[in-house]
Design an enzyme around this catalytic site. Sequence first.
Site, PDB file in Angstrom:
ATOM      1  N   LYS A  13       0.802  -1.231   0.000  1.00 23.79           N
ATOM      2  CA  LYS A  13       0.000   0.000   0.000  1.00 23.79           C
ATOM      3  C   LYS A  13       0.838   1.287   0.000  1.00 23.79           C
ATOM      4  O   LYS A  13       0.391   2.316  -0.502  1.00 23.79           O
ATOM      5  CB  LYS A  13      -0.940  -0.001   1.207  1.00 23.79           C
ATOM      6  CG  LYS A  13      -1.965  -1.136   1.116  1.00 23.79           C
ATOM      7  CD  LYS A  13      -3.356  -0.650   1.297  1.00 23.79           C
ATOM      8  CE  LYS A  13      -4.402  -1.665   0.897  1.00 23.79           C
ATOM      9  NZ  LYS A  13      -4.259  -3.008   1.480  1.00 23.79           N
ATOM     10  N   GLU A  24      -9.674   6.480   3.317  1.00 21.64           N
ATOM     11  CA  GLU A  24     -10.500   5.477   3.992  1.00 21.64           C
ATOM     12  C   GLU A  24      -9.603   4.300   4.339  1.00 21.64           C
ATOM     13  O   GLU A  24      -8.559   4.093   3.721  1.00 21.64           O
ATOM     14  CB  GLU A  24     -11.614   5.009   3.052  1.00 21.64           C
ATOM     15  CG  GLU A  24     -11.219   3.891   2.064  1.00 21.64           C
ATOM     16  CD  GLU A  24     -10.173   4.293   1.034  1.00 21.64           C
ATOM     17  OE1 GLU A  24     -10.000   5.503   0.799  1.00 21.64           O
ATOM     18  OE2 GLU A  24      -9.507   3.392   0.479  1.00 21.64           O
ATOM     19  N   SER A  74       1.861  -9.817  -0.785  1.00 23.15           N
ATOM     20  CA  SER A  74       1.437  -8.410  -0.712  1.00 23.15           C
ATOM     21  C   SER A  74       1.671  -7.758   0.649  1.00 23.15           C
ATOM     22  O   SER A  74       1.842  -6.549   0.733  1.00 23.15           O
ATOM     23  CB  SER A  74      -0.038  -8.291  -1.101  1.00 23.15           C
ATOM     24  OG  SER A  74      -0.848  -9.117  -0.293  1.00 23.15           O
TER      25      SER A  74
END
Length: 421
Positions: free
Chosen positions: A107, A129, A396
């Site tokens: 991210k 968010e 990830s």
Amino acid sequence: MIHKEIIKHPTLSSPQDRFALPDSSGCFGPYGGSYVPETLYHPLSELNDAYVEAKKDPDFQQELSRLLKEFAGRPTELYFAERLTKELGGAKIYLKREDLLHTGAHKINNALGQALLAKRMGKKRIIAETGAGQHGIATASVCAKFGMDCKIYMGAEDMRRQALNVFRMRLSGAEVHGVEAGSKTLKEAINEAMRDWVTNVRSTHYILGSALGAHPYPGMVRDFHRVISEETKRQFLEMEGRLPDEMIACVGGGSNAIGFFFDFLEDLDVRLIGVEAGGRSLDEGEHAARFEGGKLGVLQGCKTWILQNAEGQINPTHSVSAGLDYAAIGPEHAYYRDLGRIEFAHAGDKDALDAFRKLSCVEGILPALETSHGLAHAFKRAAQMTPDQTVCVNLSGRGDKDAMEAARVMGVTGLPEMPLP
Ligand SMILES: *Cc1c(COP(=O)(O)O)cnc(C)c1O
């Protein structure tokens, strides 16, 4: 199987074409677009214009590369999982170590890219968010680094489940705002963030956390994660002298998967597989596998596959991993699925937990529960393949954040209750 006829498909016939998507109206074939109220139209087009400029500005790209290296820790390693390969007795398994990045998941690639863009646009306030908290943590961390005000919207139910992550965001100086509406989870948090954006657009940039939402987000977020596939291709060629036979990634909104797949889209001999959350079962409300029971619809600005009822109301979703627990899938995935270029599978809660334990004990790497869905499918595939073949999995994120939840689900008792900050 890859449908060989897509070689002749007009949109995949020349190497440049994947870069032509989304088209000027933000569409990936029939998917994507910009289904927003008029009040959001202006901020989105301003953002698009700024991004188009930044994308071709070498100074912007250079600054981003420097930040990705110095702050986030790129490039990440490509790791040959030797013991796991031996144990499964099939294809060689490689892991792309996005879990080693700062704040623990892919991210940060997108959070850094968008924060740099916000700075360029003169915006000093950031909103975002978050569901599980990973995107909130990446955003809060980047805002602290840039000295920007940061407000994170999070469902009240998610705040309760992810108390430690709320505390981590607050430590980085972010204000975390609990959203009490509806199911008190990610969907409501996005609605609230959009409302904030409309009201404060002059000062504020909204860092959306996946390859989702209205144009330009899906294409922009993909671009910021493309570095994953660029590195993977170079590293894989160095280590194996050829490309992988199969590449596998978990798919929530789809940002880690599209970033991991993008530079392999034209390599038609490389099979690309996205893995959705199969939850407890494929009954309505028990999973988040949009291609199993979803249909075409519009959610939060984007036309795509959505889990909804006959009246078009969004169905509740379930997954053991909060990061895969969303009713819509990124439009670019829907497009490449239609072409037969990206295939989709699903893994359930139980399979993901088994994979979480297996990678932890065989390789000493704790994967995120999201990632564990991709791993579960990869283990199954590898065992069916031969030792001269290879599978590459996008790792990830790391599983530290999930250790308490895993303990709870596995019925481990005696661990201290996590106190609410
Ligand atoms: C958020 C998250 C995901 C799911 O999001 P995508 O946009 O589909 O990548 C997957 N893995 C980890 C570790 C995450 O934090």
